[in-house]
Design a protein around this motif. Structure first.
Motif, PDB file in Angstrom:
ATOM      1  N   ARG A  73       8.258   9.692 -13.834  1.00  0.00           N
ATOM      2  CA  ARG A  73       9.682   9.396 -13.592  1.00  0.00           C
ATOM      3  C   ARG A  73      10.251  10.279 -12.491  1.00  0.00           C
ATOM      4  N   ILE A  74       9.933  11.553 -12.508  1.00  0.00           N
ATOM      5  CA  ILE A  74      10.447  12.460 -11.480  1.00  0.00           C
ATOM      6  C   ILE A  74       9.879  12.081 -10.113  1.00  0.00           C
ATOM      7  N   ASP A  75       8.603  11.773 -10.050  1.00  0.00           N
ATOM      8  CA  ASP A  75       8.003  11.352  -8.782  1.00  0.00           C
ATOM      9  C   ASP A  75       8.677  10.092  -8.251  1.00  0.00           C
ATOM     10  N   GLY A  76       9.076   9.198  -9.152  1.00  0.00           N
ATOM     11  CA  GLY A  76       9.758   7.977  -8.750  1.00  0.00           C
ATOM     12  C   GLY A  76      11.142   8.223  -8.177  1.00  0.00           C
ATOM     13  N   LEU A  77      11.721   9.380  -8.457  1.00  0.00           N
ATOM     14  CA  LEU A  77      13.057   9.709  -7.967  1.00  0.00           C
ATOM     15  C   LEU A  77      13.054  10.340  -6.579  1.00  0.00           C
ATOM     16  N   LEU A  78      11.919  10.804  -6.132  1.00  0.00           N
ATOM     17  CA  LEU A  78      11.869  11.542  -4.862  1.00  0.00           C
ATOM     18  C   LEU A  78      12.352  10.713  -3.675  1.00  0.00           C
ATOM     19  N   ALA A  79      12.045   9.436  -3.653  1.00  0.00           N
ATOM     20  CA  ALA A  79      12.492   8.590  -2.537  1.00  0.00           C
ATOM     21  C   ALA A  79      14.013   8.501  -2.501  1.00  0.00           C
ATOM     22  N   ALA A  80      14.652   8.420  -3.663  1.00  0.00           N
ATOM     23  CA  ALA A  80      16.110   8.356  -3.711  1.00  0.00           C
ATOM     24  C   ALA A  80      16.727   9.637  -3.153  1.00  0.00           C
ATOM     25  N   PHE A  81      16.148  10.772  -3.466  1.00  0.00           N
ATOM     26  CA  PHE A  81      16.656  12.027  -2.926  1.00  0.00           C
ATOM     27  C   PHE A  81      16.444  12.105  -1.429  1.00  0.00           C
ATOM     28  N   GLY A  82      15.352  11.570  -0.937  1.00  0.00           N
ATOM     29  CA  GLY A  82      15.075  11.612   0.500  1.00  0.00           C
ATOM     30  C   GLY A  82      16.113  10.879   1.313  1.00  0.00           C
ATOM     31  N   THR A  83      16.689   9.817   0.757  1.00  0.00           N
ATOM     32  CA  THR A  83      17.693   9.053   1.499  1.00  0.00           C
ATOM     33  C   THR A  83      19.092   9.596   1.311  1.00  0.00           C
ATOM     34  N   ALA A  84      19.359  10.296   0.205  1.00  0.00           N
ATOM     35  CA  ALA A  84      20.717  10.757  -0.080  1.00  0.00           C
ATOM     36  C   ALA A  84      20.958  12.204   0.296  1.00  0.00           C
ATOM     37  N   ALA A  85      19.919  12.991   0.413  1.00  0.00           N
ATOM     38  CA  ALA A  85      20.083  14.424   0.616  1.00  0.00           C
ATOM     39  C   ALA A  85      20.534  14.754   2.026  1.00  0.00           C
ATOM     40  N   THR A  86      21.295  15.822   2.113  1.00  0.00           N
ATOM     41  CA  THR A  86      21.767  16.302   3.408  1.00  0.00           C
ATOM     42  C   THR A  86      21.417  17.776   3.539  1.00  0.00           C
TER      43      THR A  86
END
Length: 109
Positions: free
Chosen positions: A82-95
């Protein structure tokens, strides 16, 4: 004048609501979804912290607690998935350089 200033005009604090950063709501929804089948007081407290986070960096710092909650209720393998699946979302939202760190393999812990 704001209603609260009428009864407390000497209060030096000027409260202003800031909108969340772009992409934070999408990441927040994904993090909450990772906890959908987890129950208990600790999980409720974690959901509250997810709801009150204002920036992607705050959400990023909560991922270890999500990992622990899912692992406690299910298993470590599912939690890591589940955590690995979230990494892409952080990559697009993080600043602020967080996106580069998110892309590193094994950076969930």
């Amino acid at each position: 004048m704001d209603a609260w200033k009428q009864w407390s005009p000497s209060c030096p604090v000027d409260w202003q609501m800031r909108p969340p950063e772009a992409g934070v709501e999408a990441v927040r929804r994904e993090l909450l979804a990772a906890l959908d089948d987890c129950h208990g007081t600790d999980c409720d407290r974690l959901r509250w912290r997810l709801h009150t986070a204002e920036r992607a960096q705050e959400l990023w710092l909560l991922r270890d607690q999500i990992l622990e909650a899912v692992a406690h209720q299910h298993c470590l393998a599912l939690a890591r998935e589940r955590i690995d699946g979230l990494l892409a979302a952080f990559g697009t939202a993080a600043t602020g350089g967080l996106g580069e760190r998110v892309q590193a393999p094994g950076s969930f812990s």
